[in-house]
Design a protein around this motif. Sequence first.
Motif, short mmCIF file in Angstrom:
data_model
loop_
_atom_site.label_atom_id
_atom_site.label_comp_id
_atom_site.label_asym_id
_atom_site.label_seq_id
_atom_site.Cartn_x
_atom_site.Cartn_y
_atom_site.Cartn_z
N ILE A 187 -25.68 38.36 -65.03
CA ILE A 187 -25.83 39.71 -65.59
C ILE A 187 -24.61 40.52 -65.19
CG2 ILE A 187 -27.21 41.83 -65.56
CD1 ILE A 187 -29.65 40.14 -64.96
N ALA A 188 -24.07 41.30 -66.14
CA ALA A 188 -22.92 42.17 -65.87
C ALA A 188 -23.15 43.48 -66.60
CB ALA A 188 -21.62 41.51 -66.31
N TRP A 217 -16.09 43.38 -67.55
CA TRP A 217 -16.35 42.43 -66.47
C TRP A 217 -15.38 41.27 -66.60
CZ3 TRP A 217 -17.63 37.49 -67.90
CH2 TRP A 217 -18.21 37.29 -69.16
N GLN A 218 -15.11 40.62 -65.49
CA GLN A 218 -14.25 39.45 -65.50
C GLN A 218 -14.80 38.41 -64.53
OE1 GLN A 218 -10.57 41.42 -64.15
NE2 GLN A 218 -10.55 39.99 -62.44
N LEU A 219 -14.56 37.16 -64.91
CA LEU A 219 -15.07 36.02 -64.14
C LEU A 219 -13.88 35.18 -63.70
CD1 LEU A 219 -17.71 34.60 -63.23
CD2 LEU A 219 -17.61 33.29 -65.36
N ASP A 220 -13.78 34.93 -62.39
CA ASP A 220 -12.66 34.19 -61.83
C ASP A 220 -13.18 33.05 -60.97
OD1 ASP A 220 -10.90 36.22 -62.86
OD2 ASP A 220 -11.39 37.44 -61.11
N ARG A 277 -12.70 37.25 -69.46
CA ARG A 277 -12.92 38.68 -69.31
C ARG A 277 -13.57 39.20 -70.58
NH1 ARG A 277 -7.65 38.10 -67.66
NH2 ARG A 277 -6.82 39.07 -69.55
N SER A 278 -14.37 40.25 -70.46
CA SER A 278 -15.07 40.77 -71.63
C SER A 278 -15.41 42.24 -71.42
CB SER A 278 -16.35 39.98 -71.89
OG SER A 278 -17.08 40.55 -72.97
N LYS A 279 -15.46 42.99 -72.52
CA LYS A 279 -15.90 44.39 -72.50
C LYS A 279 -17.32 44.53 -73.06
CE LYS A 279 -11.24 46.35 -72.74
NZ LYS A 279 -10.34 47.28 -73.45
N LYS A 280 -18.01 43.42 -73.20
CA LYS A 280 -19.39 43.41 -73.69
C LYS A 280 -20.36 43.38 -72.53
CE LYS A 280 -22.63 40.74 -76.50
NZ LYS A 280 -22.82 39.50 -77.29
N GLN A 281 -21.29 44.35 -72.51
CA GLN A 281 -22.28 44.40 -71.45
C GLN A 281 -23.27 43.24 -71.58
OE1 GLN A 281 -22.93 48.79 -72.37
NE2 GLN A 281 -23.60 48.71 -70.23
N LEU A 297 -22.34 33.60 -69.43
CA LEU A 297 -21.08 34.31 -69.22
C LEU A 297 -19.90 33.48 -69.70
CD1 LEU A 297 -21.70 35.72 -65.62
CD2 LEU A 297 -22.01 36.91 -67.80
N ALA A 298 -19.88 32.20 -69.35
CA ALA A 298 -18.76 31.33 -69.74
C ALA A 298 -19.12 29.89 -69.42
CB ALA A 298 -17.49 31.73 -68.99
N ARG A 299 -18.34 28.98 -69.99
CA ARG A 299 -18.42 27.57 -69.63
C ARG A 299 -17.12 27.18 -68.93
NH1 ARG A 299 -22.83 25.22 -71.92
NH2 ARG A 299 -23.76 26.29 -73.72
N LEU A 300 -17.23 26.42 -67.87
CA LEU A 300 -16.08 26.05 -67.06
C LEU A 300 -15.98 24.53 -66.97
CD1 LEU A 300 -13.76 26.65 -65.06
CD2 LEU A 300 -15.49 26.73 -63.24
N ASP A 301 -14.81 24.01 -67.37
CA ASP A 301 -14.54 22.58 -67.24
C ASP A 301 -14.03 22.34 -65.82
OD1 ASP A 301 -13.85 19.95 -67.40
OD2 ASP A 301 -12.40 20.17 -69.03
N THR A 302 -14.91 21.83 -64.96
CA THR A 302 -14.53 21.66 -63.56
C THR A 302 -13.53 20.54 -63.33
OG1 THR A 302 -16.36 20.14 -63.06
CG2 THR A 302 -16.79 22.51 -62.85
#
Length: 295
Positions: free
Chosen positions: A52-53, A61-64, A79-83, A90-95
């Motif tokens: 939640i952001a 919000w931004q995800l790092d 990063r996104s300006k959408k609440q 939030l995102a998918r991350l290729d580990t």
Amino acid sequence: MLLVKATRLLLYGLLGSALFVLSLTHVTAEGNGISSPTNGERVFGTIAIRGIADTPNFLAWQLDVLLNGDEQAVASITRSKKQISKEDLLARLDTTTLPDGPHQLRLRVINIDGQYDEFFVSIIVNNADVTPTTESNSSVPRPTRVVRPTPTTLNQITAPSDGATVQGTILITGFADSPDFLSWKLDLLFDRKQDKSVTIAAERTRSPTGDFSTQLDTTQLPDGTHLLRLRVSKQDDTFTESTSSLTIANPKPNVVSQPTVCSTNILEDPPPLFSVFVIDWVRQLTDNLKSYCGA
């Protein structure tokens, strides 16, 4: 008797209000954050990051990901300006783009006044032990280990892309941020040489999201391959640096050659008021022009 009842009603009202306020505070405190993966979870392949952001004064919000939990080794995920007011993706991350080992996910929720809240979740990446998918193995597909370059640092020039060929007026965008931010500066290095540089833009104020943009009129610059350099300075007098190459190739102006105009009709019938001397001089000039023009 009436006074006792009124006192009880007042106390019940105050108690109810206090419980309501406490419940609201509890929702706010427990709202923003990363809900999946959970703290300390072992992950591999491509993972879904959920959370939640949201905030009353929301801006972005931004995800790092903090490699090895180090705030100086940060790679941006999105990063996104959408609440995101309810738990969602939030995102998918290729580990497989990360080295195996402990890392941290960081969610930063930014307010319009530039202040922000941060939320952390530790993960342990373990792709080395992942077994490639086989027909007899499992119905759940598992990724095959793929070697990829280490993610780039957060501070970077995002446009134009590295090695791009440009002309006319271009838009330069990028990201410049640091926990101990002091300033950022964007330079152009002619012929990629450090001693031949000019400053395009500079700021001592950090934008709330860290993004920046500026325009550059390349028609005022020599054609050729040059280098854009982004330098983000910190309060301890150190800095990080990111470069991007670009080739300026503006079209050459069309030069239309005008044919030589050779006119020998200077004075075929001179006015009668011209003196004999002037008429003879003009006719001599006409004969010279005829000779020059091949008439």
